[in-house]
Write a protein that holds these residues in place. Structure first.
Motif, PDB file in Angstrom:
ATOM      1  N   VAL A   1      30.971  54.253  43.930  1.00 61.74           N
ATOM      2  CA  VAL A   1      30.916  53.810  42.539  1.00 61.74           C
ATOM      3  C   VAL A   1      31.223  52.319  42.495  1.00 61.74           C
ATOM      4  O   VAL A   1      31.821  51.773  43.424  1.00 61.74           O
ATOM      5  N   ASN A   2      30.819  51.668  41.439  1.00 63.03           N
ATOM      6  CA  ASN A   2      31.044  50.226  41.316  1.00 63.03           C
ATOM      7  C   ASN A   2      32.437  49.891  40.810  1.00 63.03           C
ATOM      8  O   ASN A   2      32.940  48.791  41.051  1.00 63.03           O
ATOM      9  N   SER A   3      33.046  50.847  40.089  1.00 65.30           N
ATOM     10  CA  SER A   3      34.375  50.580  39.546  1.00 65.30           C
ATOM     11  C   SER A   3      35.103  51.892  39.307  1.00 65.30           C
ATOM     12  O   SER A   3      34.496  52.969  39.244  1.00 65.30           O
ATOM     13  N   LEU A   4      36.423  51.801  39.187  1.00 63.11           N
ATOM     14  CA  LEU A   4      37.283  52.932  38.848  1.00 63.11           C
ATOM     15  C   LEU A   4      38.144  52.527  37.659  1.00 63.11           C
ATOM     16  O   LEU A   4      38.806  51.482  37.683  1.00 63.11           O
ATOM     17  N   THR A   5      38.126  53.342  36.619  1.00 64.39           N
ATOM     18  CA  THR A   5      38.944  53.103  35.433  1.00 64.39           C
ATOM     19  C   THR A   5      40.263  53.836  35.621  1.00 64.39           C
ATOM     20  O   THR A   5      40.300  55.070  35.631  1.00 64.39           O
ATOM     21  N   VAL A   6      41.350  53.099  35.780  1.00 63.73           N
ATOM     22  CA  VAL A   6      42.618  53.652  36.227  1.00 63.73           C
ATOM     23  C   VAL A   6      43.590  53.836  35.065  1.00 63.73           C
ATOM     24  O   VAL A   6      43.905  52.888  34.338  1.00 63.73           O
ATOM     25  N   HIS A   7      44.067  55.063  34.912  1.00 59.92           N
ATOM     26  CA  HIS A   7      45.107  55.391  33.944  1.00 59.92           C
ATOM     27  C   HIS A   7      46.396  55.686  34.704  1.00 59.92           C
ATOM     28  O   HIS A   7      46.428  55.675  35.937  1.00 59.92           O
ATOM     29  N   ILE A   8      47.458  55.985  34.015  1.00 59.34           N
ATOM     30  CA  ILE A   8      48.767  56.160  34.652  1.00 59.34           C
ATOM     31  C   ILE A   8      48.806  57.389  35.557  1.00 59.34           C
ATOM     32  O   ILE A   8      49.596  57.447  36.497  1.00 59.34           O
ATOM     33  N   ASP A   9      47.933  58.379  35.291  1.00 55.78           N
ATOM     34  CA  ASP A   9      47.979  59.606  36.082  1.00 55.78           C
ATOM     35  C   ASP A   9      46.609  60.083  36.561  1.00 55.78           C
ATOM     36  O   ASP A   9      46.479  61.188  37.077  1.00 55.78           O
ATOM     37  N   ARG A  10      45.572  59.245  36.410  1.00 58.45           N
ATOM     38  CA  ARG A  10      44.221  59.665  36.790  1.00 58.45           C
ATOM     39  C   ARG A  10      43.262  58.488  36.707  1.00 58.45           C
ATOM     40  O   ARG A  10      43.642  57.391  36.271  1.00 58.45           O
TER      41      ARG A  10
ATOM     42  N   HIS B   1      37.258  46.917  40.587  1.00 53.95           N
ATOM     43  CA  HIS B   1      35.831  46.683  40.818  1.00 53.95           C
ATOM     44  C   HIS B   1      35.572  46.367  42.289  1.00 53.95           C
ATOM     45  O   HIS B   1      36.398  45.722  42.952  1.00 53.95           O
ATOM     46  N   VAL B   2      34.425  46.817  42.791  1.00 50.34           N
ATOM     47  CA  VAL B   2      33.999  46.438  44.134  1.00 50.34           C
ATOM     48  C   VAL B   2      33.866  44.919  44.189  1.00 50.34           C
ATOM     49  O   VAL B   2      33.304  44.293  43.289  1.00 50.34           O
ATOM     50  N   GLY B   3      34.424  44.323  45.240  1.00 52.68           N
ATOM     51  CA  GLY B   3      34.398  42.875  45.392  1.00 52.68           C
ATOM     52  C   GLY B   3      35.589  42.167  44.784  1.00 52.68           C
ATOM     53  O   GLY B   3      35.775  40.965  44.999  1.00 52.68           O
ATOM     54  N   GLY B   4      36.416  42.922  44.028  1.00 48.31           N
ATOM     55  CA  GLY B   4      37.591  42.321  43.408  1.00 48.31           C
ATOM     56  C   GLY B   4      38.666  41.960  44.420  1.00 48.31           C
ATOM     57  O   GLY B   4      38.759  42.551  45.493  1.00 48.31           O
ATOM     58  N   GLU B   5      39.484  40.996  44.063  1.00 47.58           N
ATOM     59  CA  GLU B   5      40.559  40.535  44.955  1.00 47.58           C
ATOM     60  C   GLU B   5      41.700  41.541  44.992  1.00 47.58           C
ATOM     61  O   GLU B   5      42.029  42.180  43.993  1.00 47.58           O
ATOM     62  N   VAL B   6      42.300  41.670  46.160  1.00 48.12           N
ATOM     63  CA  VAL B   6      43.470  42.519  46.365  1.00 48.12           C
ATOM     64  C   VAL B   6      44.583  41.646  46.919  1.00 48.12           C
ATOM     65  O   VAL B   6      44.392  40.948  47.920  1.00 48.12           O
ATOM     66  N   ALA B   7      45.747  41.666  46.283  1.00 46.66           N
ATOM     67  CA  ALA B   7      46.856  40.813  46.715  1.00 46.66           C
ATOM     68  C   ALA B   7      48.162  41.589  46.701  1.00 46.66           C
ATOM     69  O   ALA B   7      48.406  42.418  45.822  1.00 46.66           O
ATOM     70  N   LEU B   8      49.003  41.330  47.694  1.00 46.77           N
ATOM     71  CA  LEU B   8      50.329  41.937  47.753  1.00 46.77           C
ATOM     72  C   LEU B   8      51.268  41.180  46.816  1.00 46.77           C
ATOM     73  O   LEU B   8      51.463  39.972  46.953  1.00 46.77           O
ATOM     74  N   LEU B   9      51.878  41.901  45.877  1.00 46.02           N
ATOM     75  CA  LEU B   9      52.801  41.288  44.930  1.00 46.02           C
ATOM     76  C   LEU B   9      54.252  41.423  45.353  1.00 46.02           C
ATOM     77  O   LEU B   9      55.070  40.537  45.102  1.00 46.02           O
ATOM     78  N   HIS B  10      54.594  42.558  45.998  1.00 40.62           N
ATOM     79  CA  HIS B  10      56.008  42.820  46.303  1.00 40.62           C
ATOM     80  C   HIS B  10      56.115  43.771  47.482  1.00 40.62           C
ATOM     81  O   HIS B  10      55.316  44.695  47.623  1.00 40.62           O
TER      82      HIS B  10
END
Length: 214
Positions: free
Chosen positions: A32-41, A156-165
């Motif tokens: 899929v091109n994206s995932l819509t993320v909620h607190i439990d799903r 989203h596919v291609g989106g940046e991923v960064a470690l915050l903590h």
């Protein structure tokens, strides 16, 4: 400098019959091109067995794509490809040895915290029709990990991923899985049982391992 990556692929699926008994499973997923993320799903991905999968501590599963090289080497009969083991997220460079319990990662606007390893189940073996493949994945400590959601939004596919903590006193996914499978390091198991950022189910597992040492 904290590491940054990018989302290589995302996957979602719906329950379908799997295995000799046709039990419902969502391990077979599609890109899929994206995932819509909620607190439990997520909107796009649906869990078949909500007792063992999904929920606020297991909203998303990530698996290191290079682990498929290990699977192909040891099980050449398997048709292994990204998403095959049922993961939602694939990011080159993030793996079981460099991702730690309690890590908070930012995926675009979404913030996720590593809650626990995935406990490999028989569905993995049934998915590829390879006996004991789930045991191999667990013993090698290449299970991937689950996230709880800190901040909702869309990945989203291609989106940046960064470690915050990263927690000061924690362990990586591989170390935790080795401890759980060998049950040899009772002291480490006792320490992990007190790790508050670890999912309660896994803290209980570690406490049982440590208790057997007494």
């Amino acid at each position: 400098m904290l590491p940054t990556f990018s989302v290589d692929a995302l996957f979602a699926g719906k329950p379908k019959p799997l295995g000799p008994r046709g039990a419902p499973s969502s391990i077979v997923k599609s890109p899929v091109n994206s995932l819509t993320v909620h607190i439990d799903r997520t909107d796009e991905d649906q869990q078949a067995n909500t007792r063992l999968h999904g929920g606020p501590e297991k909203v998303l599963h990530q698996f290191n794509p290079t682990n498929y090289l290990t699977l192909r080497k040891h099980f050449p009969e398997g048709d292994f490809s990204l998403g095959g083991i049922g993961e939602n997220i694939s990011v080159e460079g993030m793996d079981d040895a460099t991702v730690y319990i309690g890590d908070i990662w930012k995926f675009g606007d979404v913030e996720l915290q590593v809650s626990a390893p995935r406990a490999p189940c028989s569905k993995i073996s049934q998915r590829f029709n390879i006996p004991n493949l789930d045991r191999f994945v667990g013993e090698r400590g290449i299970t991937g990990w689950y996230y709880r959601v800190i901040k909702t939004g869309a990945i989203h596919v291609g989106g940046e991923v960064a470690l915050l903590h990263r927690e000061d006193d924690t362990v990586n996914i591989h170390t935790l899985m080795q401890c759980a499978h060998t049950k040899a390091d009772k002291a480490l198991a006792g320490k992990l049982a007190q790790l508050t950022v670890l999912d309660d189910e896994w803290r209980e597992k570690c406490a049982k391992i440590a208790l057997k040492a007494r």
